[in-house]
Design an enzyme around this catalytic site. Structure first.
Site, PDB file in Angstrom:
ATOM      1  N   ASN A 186       0.806  -1.222   0.000  1.00 33.07           N
ATOM      2  CA  ASN A 186       0.000   0.000   0.000  1.00 33.07           C
ATOM      3  C   ASN A 186       0.840   1.274   0.000  1.00 33.07           C
ATOM      4  O   ASN A 186       0.306   2.357  -0.204  1.00 33.07           O
ATOM      5  CB  ASN A 186      -0.910   0.042   1.240  1.00 33.07           C
ATOM      6  N   LYS A 187       2.115   1.149   0.269  1.00 32.77           N
ATOM      7  CA  LYS A 187       2.942   2.341   0.415  1.00 32.77           C
ATOM      8  C   LYS A 187       3.339   2.907  -0.956  1.00 32.77           C
ATOM      9  O   LYS A 187       3.139   2.259  -1.978  1.00 32.77           O
ATOM     10  CB  LYS A 187       4.174   2.013   1.271  1.00 32.77           C
ATOM     11  N   ASN A 188       3.918   4.104  -0.969  1.00 36.24           N
ATOM     12  CA  ASN A 188       4.204   4.785  -2.254  1.00 36.24           C
ATOM     13  C   ASN A 188       5.200   4.018  -3.110  1.00 36.24           C
ATOM     14  O   ASN A 188       5.191   4.150  -4.325  1.00 36.24           O
ATOM     15  CB  ASN A 188       4.719   6.201  -1.999  1.00 36.24           C
TER      16      ASN A 188
END
Ligand SMILES: *Cc1c(COP(=O)(O)O)cnc(C)c1O
Length: 386
Positions: free
Chosen positions: A184-186
């Site tokens: 889910n992180k960038n």
């Protein structure tokens, strides 16, 4: 009418080049830590402009190893925010420390640095700010406080790869930063994380901790006169949090594409600001006044008490319209373990509780199209009025 397709709140962007790198890695016969991990770390050192960037299994293990590296002892206090993923607090507890919480600012959702000084005691060892949603904490103020009281600063940068504070990228200055590469992180490597620091001693400790406390250089001198035979020496007891070449195969391409990903996120946030202003009972986040570049890991407004629907109803109604949302986060002090163990209760941190009760993460990721975003905006307006 056919149901419209599901819009997830987040999904990773994986290029064909990344998929090829993963299959090349699989075919190479070398899956665990090796040349691709080394290449990814070199890319990170370059990206952060830091002498030490160590990839590891995930950011949770990264935070825990850093706390161990700075020598947290039972009873030591670490000051952090209640409004974070619980890994921030859990790692402090697992390292033997005590998380001491300070309420957040209502607009940025970040720890209120002005209230931190009052939480410092003789037992305080470290400050652990979280750059929430990719919005930077006022680090000049944090480092001034740390310097005055001789405290370590561990920045939880899980949301904030690419964020700049007063023109400087997080990870390019300060004490130590921990990044997460969860899907889910960038930036994602499947699971993964990294520790960035300018301090050789800390980096050395992480190197040992992430692989059994093994010192290869010391091995041949202790156990054999001949280098290159694979002898090693264990210089401390440690666990295993090393980073696989399979993860690095993704990371190499993710890091090269990161600026583009973050530009897309910024455009999405800008469009939400334009189109969601004035929805009754919905408060949009307020970026800080100092110069910064936000990385918009999350776009998370707050549904206020007294809105036409409450937050949970808004999430359910959006889901009925095939729109995914996220809940980041229920304030940590409201979880039963933290109530039971540290005596925290509702009422302790009113600003964090208001956000915790009303926050939701709207779809925000580089694959979100303008058409999909318009669908989200229309649905929010239809459900909340205005
Ligand atoms: C995701 C996250 C972590 C943990 O990251 P993992 O890589 O999943 O272990 C820690 N802190 C915050 C604020 C996070 O969002």
């Amino acid at each position: 009418m056919p149901a419209e397709k599901f819009i997830p709140f987040s999904r990773p962007t994986i290029s064909n080049a990344a998929i090829k790198e993963v299959t090349d890695c699989l075919r190479s016969g070398w899956l665990t830590t090796g040349p691709r991990a080394a290449k990814f770390e070199a890319m990170m050192r370059d990206y952060f402009g830091a002498p030490h960037a160590l990839a590891c299994l995930n950011a949770t293990m990264g935070l825990w190893m850093v706390l161990k590296a700075i020598g947290i002892q039972p009873g030591d206090e670490v000051i952090t925010t209640p409004l974070t993923f619980v890994a921030t607090l859990n790692t402090i507890v697992m390292a033997g420390g005590k998380p001491v919480l300070v309420d957040v600012e209502p607009g940025t959702y970040n720890i209120d640095v002005k209230k931190m000084a009052a939480a410092i005691t003789k037992k305080t060892r470290a400050l652990m700010p979280v750059h929430f949603a990719g919005c930077p904490v006022d680090m000049d103020a944090v480092y001034a406080l740390a310097k005055k009281h001789k405290l370590r600063v561990i920045e939880d940068c899980a949301h904030a790869i690419g964020t700049k504070y007063k023109g400087q990228r997080l990870g390019s200055f300060g004490d130590v930063q921990v990044f997460s590469y969860h899907p889910n992180k960038n930036l994602t490597t499947g699971e993964g994380g990294a520790i960035v620091t300018r301090e050789a001693k800390l980096a050395r400790s992480i190197e040992l901790q992430r692989f059994h406390g093994i010192d290869k250089a010391n091995g041949w001198s202790r156990h054999s006169k001949i280098p290159g035979l694979g002898h090693y020496d264990v210089v401390e007891a440690a666990l295993k949090s090393n980073f696989m070449d399979l993860q690095a195969a993704l990371g190499i391409h993710q890091l090269a594409a990161l600026e583009g990903f973050n530009l897309k996120r910024r455009a999405i946030a800008g469009y939400y600001f334009k189109k969601l202003r004035g929805v009754p009972g919905l408060t949009l986040p307020t970026p800080p006044k100092f110069a910064h570049t936000h990385s918009w890991h999350l776009f998370a407004p707050v549904v206020e008490r007294g809105a036409r629907v409450d937050r949970d109803t808004l999430m359910v109604e959006l889901k009925k319209r095939n729109i995914g949302t996220g809940l980041h986060y229920t304030a940590c002090h409201l979880h039963s373990f933290y109530e039971k163990t540290f005596g925290y209760r509702r009422g302790n941190f009113p600003a964090a509780e208001r956000i915790s009760d009303g926050i939701l993460s709207l779809p925000c990721c580089p694959t979100l199209t303008r058409r999909d975003q318009d669908r989200v905006i229309r649905a929010v307006r239809e459900i909340m009025g205005g």
